[in-house]
Design a protein around this motif. Structure first.
Motif, PDB file in Angstrom:
ATOM      1  N   LEU A  40       0.827  -1.208   0.000  1.00  0.00           N
ATOM      2  CA  LEU A  40       0.000   0.000   0.000  1.00  0.00           C
ATOM      3  C   LEU A  40       0.858   1.253   0.000  1.00  0.00           C
ATOM      4  CD1 LEU A  40      -2.808   1.309   0.228  1.00  0.00           C
ATOM      5  CD2 LEU A  40      -2.598   1.121   2.719  1.00  0.00           C
ATOM      6  N   VAL A  41       1.812   1.326   0.931  1.00  0.00           N
ATOM      7  CA  VAL A  41       2.672   2.512   1.014  1.00  0.00           C
ATOM      8  C   VAL A  41       3.532   2.641  -0.240  1.00  0.00           C
ATOM      9  CG1 VAL A  41       4.552   3.602   2.296  1.00  0.00           C
ATOM     10  CG2 VAL A  41       2.702   2.464   3.531  1.00  0.00           C
ATOM     11  N   THR A  72       2.973   1.510  -3.258  1.00  0.00           N
ATOM     12  CA  THR A  72       2.162   1.863  -4.431  1.00  0.00           C
ATOM     13  C   THR A  72       1.839   3.346  -4.443  1.00  0.00           C
ATOM     14  OG1 THR A  72       1.189  -0.350  -4.576  1.00  0.00           O
ATOM     15  CG2 THR A  72      -0.034   1.464  -5.586  1.00  0.00           C
ATOM     16  N   LEU A  73       1.374   3.876  -3.323  1.00  0.00           N
ATOM     17  CA  LEU A  73       1.033   5.297  -3.263  1.00  0.00           C
ATOM     18  C   LEU A  73       2.277   6.164  -3.458  1.00  0.00           C
ATOM     19  CD1 LEU A  73      -1.507   5.278  -0.287  1.00  0.00           C
ATOM     20  CD2 LEU A  73      -1.994   5.357  -2.737  1.00  0.00           C
ATOM     21  N   TRP A  74       3.364   5.791  -2.808  1.00  0.00           N
ATOM     22  CA  TRP A  74       4.600   6.568  -2.903  1.00  0.00           C
ATOM     23  C   TRP A  74       5.114   6.591  -4.351  1.00  0.00           C
ATOM     24  CZ3 TRP A  74       6.734   9.048   1.371  1.00  0.00           C
ATOM     25  CH2 TRP A  74       7.985   9.627   1.178  1.00  0.00           C
ATOM     26  N   ALA A 133       3.429   5.920  -7.124  1.00  0.00           N
ATOM     27  CA  ALA A 133       2.478   6.525  -8.057  1.00  0.00           C
ATOM     28  C   ALA A 133       2.569   8.051  -8.020  1.00  0.00           C
ATOM     29  CB  ALA A 133       1.065   6.071  -7.726  1.00  0.00           C
ATOM     30  N   PHE A 134       2.606   8.640  -6.837  1.00  0.00           N
ATOM     31  CA  PHE A 134       2.699  10.100  -6.737  1.00  0.00           C
ATOM     32  C   PHE A 134       4.054  10.593  -7.239  1.00  0.00           C
ATOM     33  CE2 PHE A 134      -1.028   9.630  -4.117  1.00  0.00           C
ATOM     34  CZ  PHE A 134      -1.714  10.829  -4.288  1.00  0.00           C
ATOM     35  N   SER A 168       7.757   0.726  -4.335  1.00  0.00           N
ATOM     36  CA  SER A 168       7.654   2.097  -4.856  1.00  0.00           C
ATOM     37  C   SER A 168       8.512   2.286  -6.104  1.00  0.00           C
ATOM     38  CB  SER A 168       8.057   3.100  -3.781  1.00  0.00           C
ATOM     39  OG  SER A 168       9.456   3.060  -3.530  1.00  0.00           O
ATOM     40  N   ARG A 227      -5.455  13.597  -8.420  1.00  0.00           N
ATOM     41  CA  ARG A 227      -5.805  12.422  -7.629  1.00  0.00           C
ATOM     42  C   ARG A 227      -6.720  11.481  -8.400  1.00  0.00           C
ATOM     43  NH1 ARG A 227      -6.773  14.251  -1.313  1.00  0.00           N
ATOM     44  NH2 ARG A 227      -4.664  15.080  -0.952  1.00  0.00           N
ATOM     45  N   ILE A 255      -4.567   9.609 -10.873  1.00  0.00           N
ATOM     46  CA  ILE A 255      -3.700   8.624 -10.213  1.00  0.00           C
ATOM     47  C   ILE A 255      -4.501   7.406  -9.773  1.00  0.00           C
ATOM     48  CG2 ILE A 255      -2.283   8.184  -8.175  1.00  0.00           C
ATOM     49  CD1 ILE A 255      -1.287  11.088  -8.420  1.00  0.00           C
ATOM     50  N   PHE A 256      -5.636   7.637  -9.105  1.00  0.00           N
ATOM     51  CA  PHE A 256      -6.392   6.521  -8.536  1.00  0.00           C
ATOM     52  C   PHE A 256      -7.336   5.855  -9.533  1.00  0.00           C
ATOM     53  CE2 PHE A 256      -5.196   8.854  -4.675  1.00  0.00           C
ATOM     54  CZ  PHE A 256      -4.746   7.809  -3.891  1.00  0.00           C
ATOM     55  N   ILE A 302      -2.951   3.816 -11.155  1.00  0.00           N
ATOM     56  CA  ILE A 302      -2.804   2.661 -10.260  1.00  0.00           C
ATOM     57  C   ILE A 302      -3.544   1.426 -10.788  1.00  0.00           C
ATOM     58  CG2 ILE A 302      -3.356   1.773  -7.956  1.00  0.00           C
ATOM     59  CD1 ILE A 302      -2.614   4.454  -6.798  1.00  0.00           C
TER      60      ILE A 302
END
Length: 304
Positions: free
Chosen positions: A115-116, A118-120, A122-123, A178, A205, A208-209, A213
């Motif tokens: 989770l961390v 992927t978000l890191w 992606a941004f 990441s 956002r 991205i989402f 992702i």
């Protein structure tokens, strides 16, 4: 001049789609490719069987992992399939409990790190520039930390609660995910559908989402799957060093650690939990290999 115009050639039957033929979705194609990977399918069956044995078998088995019986240091028998230890604990019950705890830790690590990471990633990949540079330097710093040494220091300050062990390992593993996600997002952000969404006024956002992702799920799933196997081995190493799960709870690594001095006298205490570690790690690695080939079949052709 001829009175009849030349008739247009009819398309051959092979050029026409057969009646009732439905175009397969991407998910169906991935599933078909995965099912053709015999080692991955076999490993998935083995892993599911181990999970069911650990959680369902542990609840149905006649002994609890904390029960002390009158049979002390007994070799494997019909009453105690994996034997007993020097205190009279049923080793089969302890291995089932240790497998439960090790799998719970590994899955929690994979979820949090995935989770961390992927978000890191992606941004970082979407915004690029200074944002990307700063975020990736932080990820590089995490990657340079010696995993076992840092995890040992952090877990030493606690009482060995399994969720804290999982939290520490996940905090040191997310950077791998990441890196992969960032590389995928850097290529996806230039696609036409992303440009169209941006032109229509979609927020960053949302892009991205909603777009990036989901389209990077293939590499994410593959890396998170492999992370489960890595987490099992890291937890085993920490518990073997006495810095992971602590008694009265147990894990596969702790069982191996407690039996390392009894290999020559009571080998069943060491080899049974060790065999479960090997089976789980190998099966998850084969599953990850099958998922890699399913999501990107060119990888298999490149290796062959």
């Amino acid at each position: 001049m001829s009175d009849h115009t030349e008739a247009a050639p009819r398309p051959s039957s092979s050029a026409r789609p057969a009646a009732g033929v439905r175009r397969r979705s991407q998910g169906e194609l991935v599933l078909r490719r995965f099912l053709r990977h015999k080692a991955a399918v076999t490993s998935l069956v083995v892993f599911v069987a181990v999970v069911l044995l650990a959680f369902a078998g542990g609840a149905l088995w006649r002994y609890d992992y904390a029960d002390i019986t009158s049979a002390v240091s007994q070799p494997p028998s019909l009453e105690h399939p994996f034997g007993t230890d020097n205190l009279g604990h049923d080793t089969f019950a302890q291995v089932l409990r240790g497998t439960q705890r090790s799998i719970e830790i590994a899955l929690l690590i994979a979820f949090l790190a995935g989770l961390v990471g992927t978000l890191w990633g992606a941004f970082s990949g979407y915004y690029r520039g200074i944002t990307d540079s700063v975020m990736m330097r932080i990820a590089d710093l995490v990657l340079t930390l010696p995993l076992l040494a840092v995890a040992a220091v952090l877990t030493r300050a606690t009482n060995g609660s399994w969720w804290f062990v999982a939290l520490v390992i996940a905090a040191l593993q997310w950077a791998y995910v990441s890196r992969v996600v960032r590389g995928v997002v850097l290529s996806l952000r230039e696609k036409e559908y992303v440009e169209a969404s941006r032109a229509l006024g979609a927020t960053d956002r949302w892009i991205i989402f909603r777009h990036l992702i989901p389209n990077a799920l293939g590499p994410i799933i593959v890396n998170v799957t492999i992370l489960v196997a890595a987490a099992i081995l890291v937890e085993t190493a920490l518990s073997f060093l006495g810095l992971g799960v602590q008694p009265p709870d147990t894990s596969l690594g702790l069982l191996v650690s407690e039996a390392d001095t009894a290999v020559s006298t009571r080998p069943w205490l060491f080899y049974f939990p060790g065999a479960f570690i090997v089976v789980i790690a190998l099966s998850i690695n084969f599953i990850g290999d099958g998922l890699r080939d399913a999501f990107d079949p060119t990888q298999r052709k490149a290796r062959s």
